[in-house]
Structures are given as C-alpha cells and as structure tokens.
Design an enzyme around this catalytic site. Structure first.
Site, PDB file in Angstrom:
ATOM      1  N   PRO A   9       0.786  -1.225   0.000  1.00  0.00           N
ATOM      2  CA  PRO A   9       0.000   0.000   0.000  1.00  0.00           C
ATOM      3  C   PRO A   9       0.825   1.286   0.000  1.00  0.00           C
ATOM      4  O   PRO A   9       1.848   1.374   0.682  1.00  0.00           O
ATOM      5  CB  PRO A   9      -0.830  -0.097   1.288  1.00  0.00           C
ATOM      6  CG  PRO A   9      -0.201  -1.164   2.096  1.00  0.00           C
ATOM      7  CD  PRO A   9       0.473  -2.094   1.147  1.00  0.00           C
ATOM      8  N   ASN A  10       0.353   2.216  -0.789  1.00  0.00           N
ATOM      9  CA  ASN A  10       0.865   3.584  -0.885  1.00  0.00           C
ATOM     10  C   ASN A  10       2.193   3.708  -1.624  1.00  0.00           C
ATOM     11  O   ASN A  10       2.680   4.822  -1.830  1.00  0.00           O
ATOM     12  CB  ASN A  10       0.981   4.236   0.509  1.00  0.00           C
ATOM     13  CG  ASN A  10      -0.363   4.328   1.189  1.00  0.00           C
ATOM     14  OD1 ASN A  10      -1.323   4.797   0.584  1.00  0.00           O
ATOM     15  ND2 ASN A  10      -0.455   3.854   2.415  1.00  0.00           N
ATOM     16  N   ARG A  17       4.621  11.141  -1.939  1.00  0.00           N
ATOM     17  CA  ARG A  17       4.310  10.763  -0.570  1.00  0.00           C
ATOM     18  C   ARG A  17       5.498  11.073   0.345  1.00  0.00           C
ATOM     19  O   ARG A  17       6.581  10.509   0.165  1.00  0.00           O
ATOM     20  CB  ARG A  17       4.036   9.269  -0.626  1.00  0.00           C
ATOM     21  CG  ARG A  17       4.145   8.561   0.623  1.00  0.00           C
ATOM     22  CD  ARG A  17       4.053   7.079   0.469  1.00  0.00           C
ATOM     23  NE  ARG A  17       3.724   6.570   1.766  1.00  0.00           N
ATOM     24  CZ  ARG A  17       4.038   5.381   2.207  1.00  0.00           C
ATOM     25  NH1 ARG A  17       4.645   4.520   1.419  1.00  0.00           N
ATOM     26  NH2 ARG A  17       3.723   5.027   3.425  1.00  0.00           N
ATOM     27  N   TYR A  22      10.592   9.212   2.057  1.00  0.00           N
ATOM     28  CA  TYR A  22      10.657   8.141   1.052  1.00  0.00           C
ATOM     29  C   TYR A  22      11.388   8.546  -0.227  1.00  0.00           C
ATOM     30  O   TYR A  22      11.559   7.716  -1.122  1.00  0.00           O
ATOM     31  CB  TYR A  22       9.233   7.664   0.725  1.00  0.00           C
ATOM     32  CG  TYR A  22       8.537   7.080   1.936  1.00  0.00           C
ATOM     33  CD1 TYR A  22       9.001   5.905   2.525  1.00  0.00           C
ATOM     34  CD2 TYR A  22       7.439   7.716   2.518  1.00  0.00           C
ATOM     35  CE1 TYR A  22       8.391   5.370   3.654  1.00  0.00           C
ATOM     36  CE2 TYR A  22       6.818   7.189   3.647  1.00  0.00           C
ATOM     37  CZ  TYR A  22       7.300   6.023   4.206  1.00  0.00           C
ATOM     38  OH  TYR A  22       6.702   5.491   5.328  1.00  0.00           O
ATOM     39  N   ASN A  73       8.218  -5.233  -0.617  1.00  0.00           N
ATOM     40  CA  ASN A  73       8.012  -4.129   0.322  1.00  0.00           C
ATOM     41  C   ASN A  73       6.524  -4.115   0.672  1.00  0.00           C
ATOM     42  O   ASN A  73       5.706  -3.624  -0.104  1.00  0.00           O
ATOM     43  CB  ASN A  73       8.425  -2.792  -0.299  1.00  0.00           C
ATOM     44  CG  ASN A  73       8.296  -1.650   0.700  1.00  0.00           C
ATOM     45  OD1 ASN A  73       7.659  -1.807   1.751  1.00  0.00           O
ATOM     46  ND2 ASN A  73       8.897  -0.515   0.388  1.00  0.00           N
ATOM     47  N   ALA A  76       2.887  -0.648   5.087  1.00  0.00           N
ATOM     48  CA  ALA A  76       2.419  -0.706   6.481  1.00  0.00           C
ATOM     49  C   ALA A  76       1.992  -2.113   6.909  1.00  0.00           C
ATOM     50  O   ALA A  76       1.954  -2.407   8.114  1.00  0.00           O
ATOM     51  CB  ALA A  76       1.273   0.274   6.684  1.00  0.00           C
ATOM     52  N   GLU A  97      13.028  -8.723   2.012  1.00  0.00           N
ATOM     53  CA  GLU A  97      12.171  -7.602   2.389  1.00  0.00           C
ATOM     54  C   GLU A  97      12.921  -6.292   2.129  1.00  0.00           C
ATOM     55  O   GLU A  97      14.112  -6.190   2.447  1.00  0.00           O
ATOM     56  CB  GLU A  97      11.884  -7.767   3.880  1.00  0.00           C
ATOM     57  CG  GLU A  97      11.270  -6.610   4.581  1.00  0.00           C
ATOM     58  CD  GLU A  97      11.456  -6.682   6.104  1.00  0.00           C
ATOM     59  OE1 GLU A  97      10.598  -6.136   6.799  1.00  0.00           O
ATOM     60  OE2 GLU A  97      12.457  -7.269   6.584  1.00  0.00           O
ATOM     61  N   HIS A  99      12.663  -1.947   2.580  1.00  0.00           N
ATOM     62  CA  HIS A  99      11.995  -0.718   3.021  1.00  0.00           C
ATOM     63  C   HIS A  99      12.850   0.460   2.592  1.00  0.00           C
ATOM     64  O   HIS A  99      14.073   0.443   2.800  1.00  0.00           O
ATOM     65  CB  HIS A  99      11.804  -0.701   4.535  1.00  0.00           C
ATOM     66  CG  HIS A  99      10.954  -1.832   4.997  1.00  0.00           C
ATOM     67  ND1 HIS A  99       9.585  -1.835   4.840  1.00  0.00           N
ATOM     68  CD2 HIS A  99      11.278  -3.029   5.536  1.00  0.00           C
ATOM     69  CE1 HIS A  99       9.109  -2.987   5.282  1.00  0.00           C
ATOM     70  NE2 HIS A  99      10.116  -3.734   5.710  1.00  0.00           N
ATOM     71  N   ARG A 106      12.332   4.711  13.431  1.00  0.00           N
ATOM     72  CA  ARG A 106      11.189   5.610  13.284  1.00  0.00           C
ATOM     73  C   ARG A 106      10.222   5.392  14.463  1.00  0.00           C
ATOM     74  O   ARG A 106      10.662   5.118  15.561  1.00  0.00           O
ATOM     75  CB  ARG A 106      10.532   5.384  11.919  1.00  0.00           C
ATOM     76  CG  ARG A 106      11.439   5.815  10.755  1.00  0.00           C
ATOM     77  CD  ARG A 106      10.772   5.619   9.402  1.00  0.00           C
ATOM     78  NE  ARG A 106       9.535   6.385   9.305  1.00  0.00           N
ATOM     79  CZ  ARG A 106       8.619   6.213   8.332  1.00  0.00           C
ATOM     80  NH1 ARG A 106       8.828   5.299   7.391  1.00  0.00           N
ATOM     81  NH2 ARG A 106       7.524   6.947   8.303  1.00  0.00           N
TER      82      ARG A 106
HETATM   83  C1  DQA Z   1       7.901   1.371   4.194  1.00  0.00           C
HETATM   84  C2  DQA Z   1       7.930   1.567   5.704  1.00  0.00           C
HETATM   85  C3  DQA Z   1       6.573   1.284   6.304  1.00  0.00           C
HETATM   86  O1  DQA Z   1       6.616   1.502   7.718  1.00  0.00           O
HETATM   87  C4  DQA Z   1       5.543   2.224   5.728  1.00  0.00           C
HETATM   88  O2  DQA Z   1       4.274   1.951   6.255  1.00  0.00           O
HETATM   89  C5  DQA Z   1       5.526   2.199   4.257  1.00  0.00           C
HETATM   90  C6  DQA Z   1       6.802   2.169   3.537  1.00  0.00           C
HETATM   91  C7  DQA Z   1       9.248   1.775   3.557  1.00  0.00           C
HETATM   92  O3  DQA Z   1       9.438   1.457   2.381  1.00  0.00           O
HETATM   93  O4  DQA Z   1      10.065   2.445   4.190  1.00  0.00           O
HETATM   94  O5  DQA Z   1       4.493   2.278   3.621  1.00  0.00           O
HETATM   95  O6  DQA Z   1       7.706  -0.014   3.925  1.00  0.00           O
END
Ligand code: DQA
Length: 143
Positions: A9-10, A17, A22, A73, A76, A97, A99, A106
């Site tokens: 998501p996102n 964003r 990011y 990735n 959340a 994984e 991020h 954080r």
């Molecule tokens: C994320 C870190 C997560 O905590 C966050 O909710 C994201 C992006 C990252 O790429 O740093 O959506 O996965």
C-alpha cells in the site's frame, strides 16, 4: 532468474508521498531502475503493486512454481500482517524484504515487523537502490 517485485500500500504514491522520508523518485522511476538492471542480468521480472492485502496474498500464492525469488516491500502491512507472514512461509520462495526508509529508527509502532522472520534478508534505508541490493542478494542465494 524469475523474480517477483511486489509493493504494498501507498508505494504507488512514491515521489509525492512524504518525500523527506521516502525520497523524490516516483514509482515509475523505481520500475525503470529495476527493469533496466534486470534486462542487463537477463532476469525475468514481474512488478506488481497493490493497496490490498488479499491481492498481495493471492499474488504471492500464485508465485509457486513461477518465481525463483521475491523482493517484497509490504508497506504498512509489515507491521500488522500475520496473514502475509503465513503466506511467505507457506509458499517457501526466498524473499528479501525492502523498506525505503529506516523503519528501525522511526515510530515505535514500526518496530513490530511480522515479515522479517519469513525473509532471507532485509534491506532498509537505502531508498529505491535498496531494491537492486535485494535482487543482488537473491542472485547470490540462488546461483
Ligand atoms: C515502508 C515503511 C513502512 O513503515 C511504511 O508503512 C511504508 C513504507 C518503507 O518502504 O520504508 O508504507 O515499507
């Protein structure tokens, strides 16, 4: 190598964003970076992004006998999804994984990570280049 690069998501909003966290590269920039690298390495890459946990689960399940490795990735869902953790264990395909941000330093709620335990490695805080690092980890593991 046949690799699935799965974003949760996102991550479609990359660039717009919270760029201070990011980065300013867009999701299309990320796609291009991965495709350019993969072409040079002769990898077959599928790039999928979804905002829906069920779609991520279906995509992972559909990866059995289709992919040699996964770069994931989960956004959340990293911090909430036992279902995605169970799926990674069930499909048993090496997964790295990724991020973009430094999740370990954080907010406290980002310290819970259900995904990490089902992955062969984690790459954090390296922005979009972290995805290339993750593919290289899979290359080493699978050669
Ligand atoms: C994320 C870190 C997560 O905590 C966050 O909710 C994201 C992006 C990252 O790429 O740093 O959506 O996965």
């Amino acid at each position: 190598m046949r690799i699935l690069v799965l974003n949760g998501p996102n991550l479609n909003l990359l660039g717009k964003r919270e760029p201070e966290i990011y980065g300013t590269a867009t999701y299309n920039d990320l796609r291009k970076l991965i495709i350019d690298y993969s072409l040079k390495q002769n990898h077959i890459i599928h790039l999928i992004q979804s905002n829906h946990e069920g779609v991520l689960i279906d995509t992972l399940q559909g990866g059995i006998n289709k992919y040699d490795g996964i770069v994931f990735n989960p956004g959340a869902f990293t911090h909430t999804s036992i279902a995605l953790y169970d799926t990674l264990l069930a499909i048993n395909i090496p997964c790295v994984e990724v991020h973009l941000s430094d999740i370990e330093n954080r907010e406290a709620f980002r310290q819970t990570n259900y995904i990490k335990k089902a992955c062969i490695a984690s790459v954090t805080n390296e922005g979009i280049e972290g995805y290339i690092k993750a593919i290289k980890i899979l290359e080493k593991r699978l050669k």
